[in-house]
Design an enzyme around this catalytic site. Structure first.
Site, PDB file in Angstrom:
ATOM      1  CE1 TYR A 165      -1.893  -4.023   6.051  1.00  0.00           C
ATOM      2  CE2 TYR A 165      -1.495  -3.700   3.716  1.00  0.00           C
ATOM      3  CZ  TYR A 165      -1.631  -3.184   4.986  1.00  0.00           C
ATOM      4  OH  TYR A 165      -1.506  -1.834   5.197  1.00  0.00           O
ATOM      5  CE  LYS A 218       1.389  -3.554   7.195  1.00  0.00           C
ATOM      6  NZ  LYS A 218       1.723  -2.754   5.992  1.00  0.00           N
ATOM      7  NE  ARG A 268      -4.834   2.883   2.633  1.00  0.00           N
ATOM      8  CZ  ARG A 268      -4.055   3.917   2.304  1.00  0.00           C
ATOM      9  NH1 ARG A 268      -3.193   4.416   3.170  1.00  0.00           N
ATOM     10  NH2 ARG A 268      -4.139   4.461   1.103  1.00  0.00           N
ATOM     11  CB  THR A 316      -0.919   0.008   1.238  1.00  0.00           C
ATOM     12  OG1 THR A 316      -1.699  -1.189   1.255  1.00  0.00           O
ATOM     13  CG2 THR A 316      -1.854   1.207   1.216  1.00  0.00           C
ATOM     14  CB  THR A 317       3.756   2.282   2.092  1.00  0.00           C
ATOM     15  OG1 THR A 317       3.000   2.029   3.280  1.00  0.00           O
ATOM     16  CG2 THR A 317       4.617   3.509   2.306  1.00  0.00           C
ATOM     17  CE1 TYR A 332     -16.436   1.374  -3.453  1.00  0.00           C
ATOM     18  CE2 TYR A 332     -16.991  -0.411  -4.939  1.00  0.00           C
ATOM     19  CZ  TYR A 332     -17.248   0.840  -4.442  1.00  0.00           C
ATOM     20  OH  TYR A 332     -18.306   1.578  -4.916  1.00  0.00           O
ATOM     21  CB  ILE A 365       5.008  -4.674   7.653  1.00  0.00           C
ATOM     22  CG1 ILE A 365       5.453  -6.145   7.697  1.00  0.00           C
ATOM     23  CG2 ILE A 365       5.104  -4.128   6.222  1.00  0.00           C
ATOM     24  CD1 ILE A 365       4.612  -7.083   6.846  1.00  0.00           C
TER      25      ILE A 365
END
Length: 295
Positions: free
Chosen positions: A133, A161, A138, A44-45, A107, A203
């Protein structure tokens, strides 16, 4: 077993939004020098949501190339489209990465059975070890401990994670999963306590810009030295918070540029640069963490 400080690496870009491979190599070298234990490329980052497939695979392969065996690399391989998650996982299975990081489908809002079937199908498509994850803030869905326990029975699903920031959630997962199931924090603010309570690592977004400081904290926490771990984490606490004054990775890209790790802080739309009125808070947080702007 990967333990300790694992960086959720940014994807540096040129002024026109292309991948900046020179800065990418600089980042990999920085993490090797700083003692970071592993790199997550294009999570994501790393702006996985706005990189196309060719770019995604290229960035991961370049990180592996630049790492040159000096530091393990984990690839972001998740998607809200099961078929696309399989495509990414298979494409990167033999790239030199040690695992894939697979986010819960965002989503779509699948049920727990839908989440189970999604990850089971992805895992069974390849022999690549997978780290789940969970980041409901989010994605709009929450991978519950009972579902994690079911998934932990699949041989190549090796860990999670967990980014809820809940230490109670950590204990729930520990109670229902095998002892060798890897538990990583995805919330920098609670990562020190997460490891002191039995987690295997973090992480981290913060590690992008304070790699050696975060590594020190992680090593103390994993050794069970509460006093030293908390002392190492204290100067980082303002930075953990300031890096989320805007949507990740907006603040961390600004910070990486401000301290000279990358050529600029370019993002891809719909993300835009950090607003000027938020800069002073981030500068103060970097200073508190011992990270000098302009270095």
């Amino acid at each position: 077993m990967l333990q300790g400080s694992i960086v959720a690496l940014i994807t540096p870009m040129t002024g026109d939004g292309q991948i900046d491979y020179t800065s990418l190599q600089n980042l990999v070298d920085y993490h090797v020098r700083s003692g970071t234990q592993a790199i997550v490329a294009v999570g994501t980052t790393g702006e996985s949501s706005t990189l196309d497939t060719e770019e995604h695979i290229s960035v991961v392969r370049h990180v592996v190339k630049y790492a040159a065996g000096r530091i393990p690399v984990i690839a972001g391989t998740g998607s809200n489209d099961t078929a696309y998650a399989i495509e990414l996982t298979q494409a990167l299975a033999n790239s030199g990465v040690v695992a894939g990081l697979s986010v819960t489908p965002y989503y779509n809002k699948p049920s727990q059975e839908g989440l189970y079937q999604h990850f089971k199908t992805v895992a069974e498509s390849s022999e690549l070890p997978l780290i789940l994850y969970n980041v409901p803030g989010r994605t709009g869905c929450d991978l519950l401990p009972q579902t994690v326990a079911r998934l932990a029975e699949i041989p190549n699903i090796i860990g999670i994670k967990e980014a809820t920031g809940s230490l109670e959630r950590l204990q729930e997962i520990k109670a229902c999963c095998p002892s060798d199931f890897l538990l990583y924090s995805g919330d920098d603010g609670s990562s020190c306590e997460f490891m002191l309570q039995g987690g295997h690592g973090t992480i981290s977004v913060t590690a992008n810009v304070a790699a050696s400081q975060l590594n020190t904290m992680c090593q103390c926490a994993l050794a069970g030295d509460r006093e030293q771990a908390l002392a190492a984490d204290q100067p980082l606490r303002a930075l953990h918070q300031a890096l989320f004054i805007d949507s990740n990775p907006v603040p961390i890209k600004w910070a990486c540029h401000a301290v000279g790790l990358v050529a600029n802080g370019q993002l891809r739309l719909p993300l835009v640069s950090l607003a000027q009125d938020k800069v002073p808070e981030l500068e103060r947080a970097l200073e508190s963490a011992g990270v000098k702007v302009g270095e």
